[in-house]
Structures are given as C-alpha cells and as structure tokens.
Scaffold this motif. Structure first.
Motif, PDB file in Angstrom:
ATOM      1  N   LEU A 101      -6.602 -15.571   7.434  1.00  0.00           N
ATOM      2  CA  LEU A 101      -6.492 -15.346   8.879  1.00  0.00           C
ATOM      3  C   LEU A 101      -7.527 -14.345   9.389  1.00  0.00           C
ATOM      4  O   LEU A 101      -7.673 -14.184  10.603  1.00  0.00           O
ATOM      5  N   ASP A 102      -8.195 -13.658   8.450  1.00  0.00           N
ATOM      6  CA  ASP A 102      -9.178 -12.627   8.783  1.00  0.00           C
ATOM      7  C   ASP A 102      -8.540 -11.442   9.513  1.00  0.00           C
ATOM      8  O   ASP A 102      -9.095 -10.912  10.479  1.00  0.00           O
ATOM      9  N   ILE A 103      -7.359 -11.022   9.024  1.00  0.00           N
ATOM     10  CA  ILE A 103      -6.668  -9.854   9.571  1.00  0.00           C
ATOM     11  C   ILE A 103      -6.108  -9.022   8.423  1.00  0.00           C
ATOM     12  O   ILE A 103      -5.930  -9.530   7.316  1.00  0.00           O
ATOM     13  N   PRO A 104      -5.821  -7.732   8.650  1.00  0.00           N
ATOM     14  CA  PRO A 104      -5.164  -6.935   7.612  1.00  0.00           C
ATOM     15  C   PRO A 104      -3.749  -7.448   7.341  1.00  0.00           C
ATOM     16  O   PRO A 104      -3.111  -8.045   8.221  1.00  0.00           O
ATOM     17  N   VAL A 105      -3.247  -7.182   6.143  1.00  0.00           N
ATOM     18  CA  VAL A 105      -1.890  -7.603   5.793  1.00  0.00           C
ATOM     19  C   VAL A 105      -0.873  -7.026   6.776  1.00  0.00           C
ATOM     20  O   VAL A 105       0.043  -7.722   7.227  1.00  0.00           O
ATOM     21  N   ALA A 106      -1.012  -5.755   7.136  1.00  0.00           N
ATOM     22  CA  ALA A 106      -0.060  -5.119   8.055  1.00  0.00           C
ATOM     23  C   ALA A 106       0.007  -5.834   9.391  1.00  0.00           C
ATOM     24  O   ALA A 106       1.052  -5.855  10.048  1.00  0.00           O
ATOM     25  N   ALA A 107      -1.107  -6.439   9.809  1.00  0.00           N
ATOM     26  CA  ALA A 107      -1.154  -7.107  11.114  1.00  0.00           C
ATOM     27  C   ALA A 107      -0.323  -8.383  11.138  1.00  0.00           C
ATOM     28  O   ALA A 107       0.060  -8.859  12.223  1.00  0.00           O
ATOM     29  N   ILE A 108      -0.029  -8.939   9.972  1.00  0.00           N
ATOM     30  CA  ILE A 108       0.825 -10.135   9.924  1.00  0.00           C
ATOM     31  C   ILE A 108       2.193  -9.820  10.526  1.00  0.00           C
ATOM     32  O   ILE A 108       2.795 -10.641  11.223  1.00  0.00           O
ATOM     33  N   TYR A 109       2.667  -8.592  10.256  1.00  0.00           N
ATOM     34  CA  TYR A 109       4.018  -8.211  10.663  1.00  0.00           C
ATOM     35  C   TYR A 109       4.044  -7.240  11.840  1.00  0.00           C
ATOM     36  O   TYR A 109       5.111  -6.958  12.381  1.00  0.00           O
ATOM     37  N   GLY A 110       2.898  -6.728  12.233  1.00  0.00           N
ATOM     38  CA  GLY A 110       2.833  -5.760  13.323  1.00  0.00           C
ATOM     39  C   GLY A 110       2.763  -4.353  12.778  1.00  0.00           C
ATOM     40  O   GLY A 110       3.705  -3.888  12.129  1.00  0.00           O
ATOM     41  N   GLN A 111       1.657  -3.669  13.011  1.00  0.00           N
ATOM     42  CA  GLN A 111       1.464  -2.323  12.462  1.00  0.00           C
ATOM     43  C   GLN A 111       2.011  -1.285  13.427  1.00  0.00           C
ATOM     44  O   GLN A 111       1.599  -1.215  14.580  1.00  0.00           O
ATOM     45  N   HIS A 112       2.941  -0.444  12.943  1.00  0.00           N
ATOM     46  CA  HIS A 112       3.573   0.591  13.765  1.00  0.00           C
ATOM     47  C   HIS A 112       3.014   1.987  13.494  1.00  0.00           C
ATOM     48  O   HIS A 112       3.096   2.860  14.345  1.00  0.00           O
ATOM     49  N   HIS A 113       2.498   2.204  12.271  1.00  0.00           N
ATOM     50  CA  HIS A 113       1.946   3.505  11.900  1.00  0.00           C
ATOM     51  C   HIS A 113       0.482   3.316  11.519  1.00  0.00           C
ATOM     52  O   HIS A 113       0.090   2.264  10.999  1.00  0.00           O
ATOM     53  N   PHE A 114      -0.317   4.324  11.754  1.00  0.00           N
ATOM     54  CA  PHE A 114      -1.745   4.197  11.483  1.00  0.00           C
ATOM     55  C   PHE A 114      -2.281   5.299  10.564  1.00  0.00           C
ATOM     56  O   PHE A 114      -3.351   5.155   9.995  1.00  0.00           O
ATOM     57  N   SER A 115      -1.524   6.382  10.391  1.00  0.00           N
ATOM     58  CA  SER A 115      -1.920   7.448   9.480  1.00  0.00           C
ATOM     59  C   SER A 115      -0.708   8.316   9.170  1.00  0.00           C
ATOM     60  O   SER A 115      -0.017   8.756  10.089  1.00  0.00           O
ATOM     61  N   LEU A 116      -0.447   8.531   7.885  1.00  0.00           N
ATOM     62  CA  LEU A 116       0.659   9.388   7.462  1.00  0.00           C
ATOM     63  C   LEU A 116       0.236  10.189   6.245  1.00  0.00           C
ATOM     64  O   LEU A 116      -0.591   9.742   5.439  1.00  0.00           O
ATOM     65  N   ALA A 117       0.830  11.377   6.106  1.00  0.00           N
ATOM     66  CA  ALA A 117       0.527  12.223   4.948  1.00  0.00           C
ATOM     67  C   ALA A 117       1.245  11.696   3.712  1.00  0.00           C
ATOM     68  O   ALA A 117       2.405  11.294   3.778  1.00  0.00           O
ATOM     69  N   THR A 118       0.564  11.706   2.590  1.00  0.00           N
ATOM     70  CA  THR A 118       1.207  11.397   1.323  1.00  0.00           C
ATOM     71  C   THR A 118       1.407  12.677   0.525  1.00  0.00           C
ATOM     72  O   THR A 118       0.607  13.618   0.633  1.00  0.00           O
ATOM     73  N   SER A 119       2.470  12.715  -0.239  1.00  0.00           N
ATOM     74  CA  SER A 119       2.619  13.808  -1.194  1.00  0.00           C
ATOM     75  C   SER A 119       1.794  13.481  -2.429  1.00  0.00           C
ATOM     76  O   SER A 119       1.432  12.332  -2.686  1.00  0.00           O
ATOM     77  N   VAL A 120       1.479  14.505  -3.184  1.00  0.00           N
ATOM     78  CA  VAL A 120       0.791  14.345  -4.457  1.00  0.00           C
ATOM     79  C   VAL A 120       1.661  15.034  -5.505  1.00  0.00           C
ATOM     80  O   VAL A 120       2.287  16.057  -5.237  1.00  0.00           O
ATOM     81  N   THR A 121       1.733  14.466  -6.703  1.00  0.00           N
ATOM     82  CA  THR A 121       2.766  14.838  -7.663  1.00  0.00           C
ATOM     83  C   THR A 121       2.305  15.851  -8.710  1.00  0.00           C
ATOM     84  O   THR A 121       1.231  15.713  -9.300  1.00  0.00           O
ATOM     85  N   ILE A 122       3.167  16.839  -8.925  1.00  0.00           N
ATOM     86  CA  ILE A 122       2.977  17.825  -9.992  1.00  0.00           C
ATOM     87  C   ILE A 122       4.057  17.580 -11.030  1.00  0.00           C
ATOM     88  O   ILE A 122       5.247  17.609 -10.726  1.00  0.00           O
ATOM     89  N   GLY A 123       3.669  17.332 -12.269  1.00  0.00           N
ATOM     90  CA  GLY A 123       4.623  17.049 -13.334  1.00  0.00           C
ATOM     91  C   GLY A 123       5.377  18.286 -13.778  1.00  0.00           C
ATOM     92  O   GLY A 123       5.186  19.396 -13.255  1.00  0.00           O
ATOM     93  N   ILE A 124       6.250  18.116 -14.756  1.00  0.00           N
ATOM     94  CA  ILE A 124       7.037  19.226 -15.282  1.00  0.00           C
ATOM     95  C   ILE A 124       6.149  20.087 -16.183  1.00  0.00           C
ATOM     96  O   ILE A 124       5.561  19.597 -17.153  1.00  0.00           O
ATOM     97  N   MET A 125       6.061  21.370 -15.848  1.00  0.00           N
ATOM     98  CA  MET A 125       5.246  22.318 -16.607  1.00  0.00           C
ATOM     99  C   MET A 125       5.760  23.726 -16.326  1.00  0.00           C
ATOM    100  O   MET A 125       6.690  23.902 -15.535  1.00  0.00           O
ATOM    101  N   ASN A 126       5.159  24.722 -16.953  1.00  0.00           N
ATOM    102  CA  ASN A 126       5.639  26.077 -16.740  1.00  0.00           C
ATOM    103  C   ASN A 126       5.272  26.575 -15.339  1.00  0.00           C
ATOM    104  O   ASN A 126       4.529  25.914 -14.605  1.00  0.00           O
ATOM    105  N   VAL A 127       5.785  27.743 -14.991  1.00  0.00           N
ATOM    106  CA  VAL A 127       5.616  28.259 -13.626  1.00  0.00           C
ATOM    107  C   VAL A 127       4.150  28.472 -13.284  1.00  0.00           C
ATOM    108  O   VAL A 127       3.668  28.036 -12.224  1.00  0.00           O
ATOM    109  N   ASN A 128       3.407  29.130 -14.160  1.00  0.00           N
ATOM    110  CA  ASN A 128       2.005  29.435 -13.876  1.00  0.00           C
ATOM    111  C   ASN A 128       1.172  28.178 -13.701  1.00  0.00           C
ATOM    112  O   ASN A 128       0.338  28.087 -12.789  1.00  0.00           O
ATOM    113  N   ASP A 129       1.400  27.193 -14.577  1.00  0.00           N
ATOM    114  CA  ASP A 129       0.645  25.949 -14.477  1.00  0.00           C
ATOM    115  C   ASP A 129       1.023  25.175 -13.218  1.00  0.00           C
ATOM    116  O   ASP A 129       0.181  24.503 -12.614  1.00  0.00           O
TER     117      ASP A 129
END
Length: 356
Positions: free
Chosen positions: A115-143
C-alpha cells in the motif's frame, strides 16, 4: 499481488553486554527471521524470539514449525488477505505465539509496503513519539548507579531496574539511583521474584520515590494475592508473564484488578493482531498499556512500536530489546533520540535488509 516465495532462517545474535534477571543470565539470543516475497519484488520481513520459560515455545521450535510443509500453501495467496492468513496460522498452531508472530509481522510489513504506507497507518496512528525505558540488570549497588549514569549520559530519561533476588538490596539500589538522578523516572521489574511480604516491604520503602511502575512482582498463578495490596499501588503494578493473550487479559480485567497496567509483548501474544485484542480489552477495563519486548531484532521491535502507536491507551514503552545487539540483519526501522522513540513515513516497518 500474490506471495511468490517464503524463506525462513535463524541467526544467533550476540549481545554487546550480558545481563542478569531474577532467574537467568543472558549473553546471546537466537532470532528466527522470515522473508515473504511478493510477485512485484516487495519483501516483507518478520522476526521472532519467544521466551520458552514464558510461552513454552523456543526459537528452534519456531524454525522447525515454519520449515514444515504447511506454510507452502500460502504461496500464490494474495497479500490483500494477510489477516485471514494470520488467523489461519493461529488456528493451525494454537499456543505457538512465536510461530504466529513471525508471520504476523512479515505479512503486515509486506501488505503495508504494497500500500506504500507505514504499518501503523493501516490502523490509524495515535502517538508519534514516546519515551522508552532502558534496562539495568541485577547487579550490586555501585554497578547499578554506574550503569544508570551511562544511560543518563546517553539521553535516556526513564530507567527500568531489574530486581527480585534480594528485596533489601533491591531497595538500596533503587534508593541510590533515585538519590543521584532525582529527575529520572524509575521503573522496576521483579520478574516474579517476590512474595507478597517482599512486595509490601519494597512498596513501603520506596513509596515516596515516585516509582512509575512495578512489573510482575509475584510468580504466575499468585495474582489473586495482589488484592492484599492497596489499590493505589496496584494501579502501578504491571502484568507481564501473567499476561500472555486476550484470555488472560479478560481474567485480569474484573474488579478488584490485580494490575493497573498490561505489558503487551508481541512475542507473548503472537503479533500485532493479537496485541490489538489485548489492547481493546484493556481499554474497556480502564487499564493502561505498557509495550515490552525480549532481546529482539530491530524488525520486531519496530513492529511493536507501530502497534503501540496505533493504540489510544498506550502509555509506556519498554522497547530497548535491540539496543544491545552486536549485530542484526536489518537497519532502519525506528528512530531514537534522547530516549524518545518514533517512526518515520517509510512504507511497512521502514527496515532495510543488510544481508540474509
């Protein structure tokens, strides 16, 4: 436009840095890829990396399923009927979300490119930019503090800290990160590591820190025990491993709701269409959406982002699953600027194959 060819293969993708969660340490990930080629040369790309401990299906299972003769029947099918193909696969492979998501993503990508459109456009895009979290694994306090500092320097405004092995240490880690970065939002993922008494202790020790969410605190099957937690705090509890599909979403919607937030992962539910089923149930129940991931290719991370942006009740993103990959088969997809994720106007998922 008909499907001309299908190709499925797996690739082991190394992580730039291994990490630990409550029940294992992860250093590399196997992803399965699918290329669906149309008569005009359009190639739809799919990717899957289901977590066997969560859904009972491994990437090797996905590869075996998709190399079976069953899928040859879709060669010659019109891409316009991509939804019926996805439903047919879901019926043929029940409780195999990794197999289903692989095809769901590839067919969405191919159809949107057609269709030459983004996937989100098939269903209607409601959001255009959002913050993502980034993950810190289990480790000691200092690390933990050191890694938090590294991410903050990269521009991330939201950190997700893995917990669940030792509640007192968890509390100390969260407190120290909050002390050093009071302007950064903190999310916590216990990965089923707590009992109710641990959760209550953790909440009491951190309730003034403004934690954004607490993800999957109890082991799957003990969700009813969360009724003991004050509703104010249940509102920030997230269902992750407990929430696999629309059936489990229905179970967690009636009052008293054990979770105020649903974590949708395409690898758990089986793809974009299945994700929308959960999103609809959540919306009816007044439950916010939190879009998560495994360690995944840019392909499936971008697919989740398109789905998230098409849902009005999307509130949180945790789509960092491709950030630590040392390699991938595609480039492009989403854009990331100072921790904010967005998608462009390119057709399909906007990914480009580097090699196969």
């Amino acid at each position: 436009m008909k499907i001309k060819n299908i190709e499925v293969f797996s690739k082991n993708l190394a992580l730039t840095k291994p990490y630990t969660i409550a029940y294992k340490t992860i250093s590399d990930v196997e992803n399965v890829f699918l290329l669906v080629t149309l008569e005009n040369g359009i190639v739809g790309v799919g990717a899957a990396n289901p977590d066997f401990e969560v859904v009972g299906e491994s990437p090797s299972d996905v590869l075996k399923n998709c190399q079976s003769g069953y899928f040859q029947k879709f060669i010659g099918k019109s891409i316009k009927h991509f939804r019926s193909i996805i439903y047919e696969i879901g019926t043929a492979f029940p409780d195999k979300p990794g197999t289903l998501v692989l095809w769901d993503i590839a067919l969405h990508d191919a159809f949107a490119k057609y269709l030459d459109i983004p996937v989100a456009a098939i269903y209607g895009q409601h959001h255009f930019s959002l913050a993502t979290s980034v993950t810190i694994g289990i480790m000691n306090v200092n690390d933990t503090v050191k890694e938090a500092e590294e991410y903050v320097k990269l521009g991330f405004k939201v950190l997700k800290i893995k917990t669940g092995q030792e509640v007192d240490l968890d509390i100390e880690r969260i407190v120290k990160v909050n002390e050093k970065f009071s302007n950064i939002k903190i999310r916590v993922d216990a990965n089923q590591g707590y009992e109710v008494k641990d959760l209550e202790k953790f909440i009491n020790a951190t309730n003034k820190l403004g934690l954004e969410i607490i993800e999957q605190p109890l082991i799957v099957g003990k969700e009813a025990e969360l009724a003991k937690i004050d509703q104010l705090y249940r509102s920030i509890l997230v269902a992750d491993e407990s929430l696999k599909n629309s059936k489990s979403a229905i179970n967690f919607t009636p009052t008293p709701q054990p979770f105020g937030i649903f974590n949708i992962k395409l690898m758990k539910c089986g793809g974009i269409l299945s994700a929308f089923e959960i999103a609809t149930i959540a919306k009816a129940g007044g439950i916010d959406l939190f879009w998560g991931c495994n360690d995944e290719s840019i392909v499936s991370i971008t697919a989740a982002l398109h789905a998230a942006f098409a849902c009005t009740n999307t509130k949180y993103l945790d789509l960092d699953g491709s950030f630590d990959l040392a390699e991938d088969i595609v480039s492009g997809g989403f854009q990331l600027n100072d921790g904010m994720m967005s998608i462009g106007n390119k057709a399909g998922l906007g990914v480009e194959l580097k090699h196969t």
